[in-house]
Enzyme design. Structure first.
Site, short mmCIF file in Angstrom:
data_model
loop_
_atom_site.label_atom_id
_atom_site.label_comp_id
_atom_site.label_asym_id
_atom_site.label_seq_id
_atom_site.Cartn_x
_atom_site.Cartn_y
_atom_site.Cartn_z
N ASP A 87 30.04 43.91 39.30
CA ASP A 87 31.26 43.26 38.80
C ASP A 87 30.97 42.24 37.69
OD1 ASP A 87 33.65 44.05 40.64
OD2 ASP A 87 32.01 43.68 42.03
N ASP A 92 35.52 34.87 36.32
CA ASP A 92 35.49 34.39 37.70
C ASP A 92 34.34 33.43 37.97
OD1 ASP A 92 37.78 35.74 38.60
OD2 ASP A 92 36.66 37.60 38.83
N ARG A 151 40.30 35.24 47.42
CA ARG A 151 39.04 34.82 46.81
C ARG A 151 38.90 33.31 46.61
NH1 ARG A 151 37.04 39.46 44.10
NH2 ARG A 151 37.23 41.16 45.62
N CYS A 199 39.87 38.54 32.42
CA CYS A 199 38.67 38.59 33.27
C CYS A 199 37.38 38.72 32.49
CB CYS A 199 38.73 39.77 34.23
SG CYS A 199 40.09 39.74 35.37
N ARG A 249 29.28 38.70 44.67
CA ARG A 249 29.42 38.25 43.27
C ARG A 249 28.80 36.87 43.01
NH1 ARG A 249 34.97 38.99 40.47
NH2 ARG A 249 33.49 38.75 38.75
N LEU A 257 33.81 46.11 43.22
CA LEU A 257 34.85 45.91 44.24
C LEU A 257 36.20 46.37 43.70
CD1 LEU A 257 33.80 42.29 45.28
CD2 LEU A 257 33.26 44.42 46.49
N HIS A 299 44.38 38.06 42.38
CA HIS A 299 44.31 36.69 41.85
C HIS A 299 45.67 36.23 41.35
CE1 HIS A 299 39.88 37.66 40.71
NE2 HIS A 299 39.86 36.78 41.69
#
Length: 282
Positions: free
Chosen positions: A70, A76, A142, A271, A95, A28, A170
């Site tokens: 991802d 995440d 998200r 991340c 995801r 994404l 984010h």
């Protein structure tokens, strides 16, 4: 709470995941961009090498899953604080299956697992900023209010405040912790507005370090035995002006780490790892 702050940035383990080939075309992204897969994989190898060799963390490397483009962005999938791991419900439906491998790994490490099973809740770890004293949770594309409520329930020892994220993917797309009581923040209007809200909602006074580039505000802070304050941050090649600002942190071991390819699919430095302090379990 003083003891908690003394432990802030102490980590012993890192969970990371390899980059799947599918990342280049299928991951994404907010903006259309071409990813150089080999370069992204080299960057990731350097990142993992810093955690493992340079900083001496115990690194648990999970294999890539080609069906989850991802999956390298492990942050995440879980929020870990102390001996508790909240397994999230990522905001992007594609995801959601990423959490299974992370959950299994964290369970094997002996952490207390809390599952986010409410189908109305969404939460990405990239929207969660833990300051050592409290949590700020970005309400973004998200992450929603219900997700923030479940996080507050999982970590009852800490205050949890929500911050609207109007720009960027984010909350941590434009901020991070640069040390105990130090927030690194981007200079854009949305970033500064979010910081103002955080300052208003908190009972604590935070120092701030403002960098010209929002994504450069995403850093990884650690406080490690024998090394002291450590900060992984952007390279001068990526963001020369922002990189200069970090030089003000004279007490930190500064480690520039390149992230030029993963940033094309909205990936920042934080991340790509879930950091854990296994001594917190003792």
């Amino acid at each position: 709470m003083a003891g908690v702050m003394a432990d802030f940035g102490n980590f012993t383990h890192a969970v990371i995941r390899a980059i799947p080939s599918s990342l280049a075309k299928e991951a994404l992204r907010m903006n259309v961009s071409d990813v150089d897969l080999e370069k992204a994989q080299r960057e990731h190898e350097v990142y993992v090498g810093v955690l493992k060799q340079k900083l001496g963390l115990e690194v648990i490397e999970l294999p890539a899953d080609e069906s989850l483009p991802d999956c390298v962005f492990v942050e995440d999938a879980a929020v870990v604080c102390g001996d508790t791991a909240l397994i999230t419900r990522p905001g992007a439906e594609s995801r959601r299956k990423e959490t299974a491998a992370i959950r299994q790994t964290l369970k094997e490490l002996g952490l207390n697992i809390v599952d986010m099973s409410d189908e109305n809740a969404t939460l990405d770890g990239g929207d969660v900023l833990f300051t050592g004293r409290e949590f700020f949770v970005g309400l973004s594309k998200r992450t929603n209010q219900r997700g923030a409520e479940i996080l507050a329930d999982a970590f009852k020892d800490y205050a949890v405040s929500t911050v609207p994220v109007t720009d960027g993917l984010h909350l941590k797309s434009f901020c991070s912790m640069g040390g105990p009581g130090l927030i690194v923040i981007g200079s854009s209007e949305p970033a500064q507005k979010a910081l103002k809200i955080m300052q208003q909602m908190s009972d604590h006074r935070y120092d701030k370090l403002t960098v010209p580039d929002d994504i450069a505000a995403n850093t990884i802070y650690m406080n490690l035995p024998g090394k002291g304050h450590v900060l992984l941050h952007c390279t001068p090649e990526e963001f020369p002006e922002s990189a200069k600002v970090f030089e003000k942190l004279k007490d930190h071991m500064l480690i520039p780490v390149s992230n030029m390819e993963k940033v094309k699919v909205d990936g920042a430095l934080t991340c790509c790892s879930v950091l854990i302090n296994m001594k917190a379990k003792v």
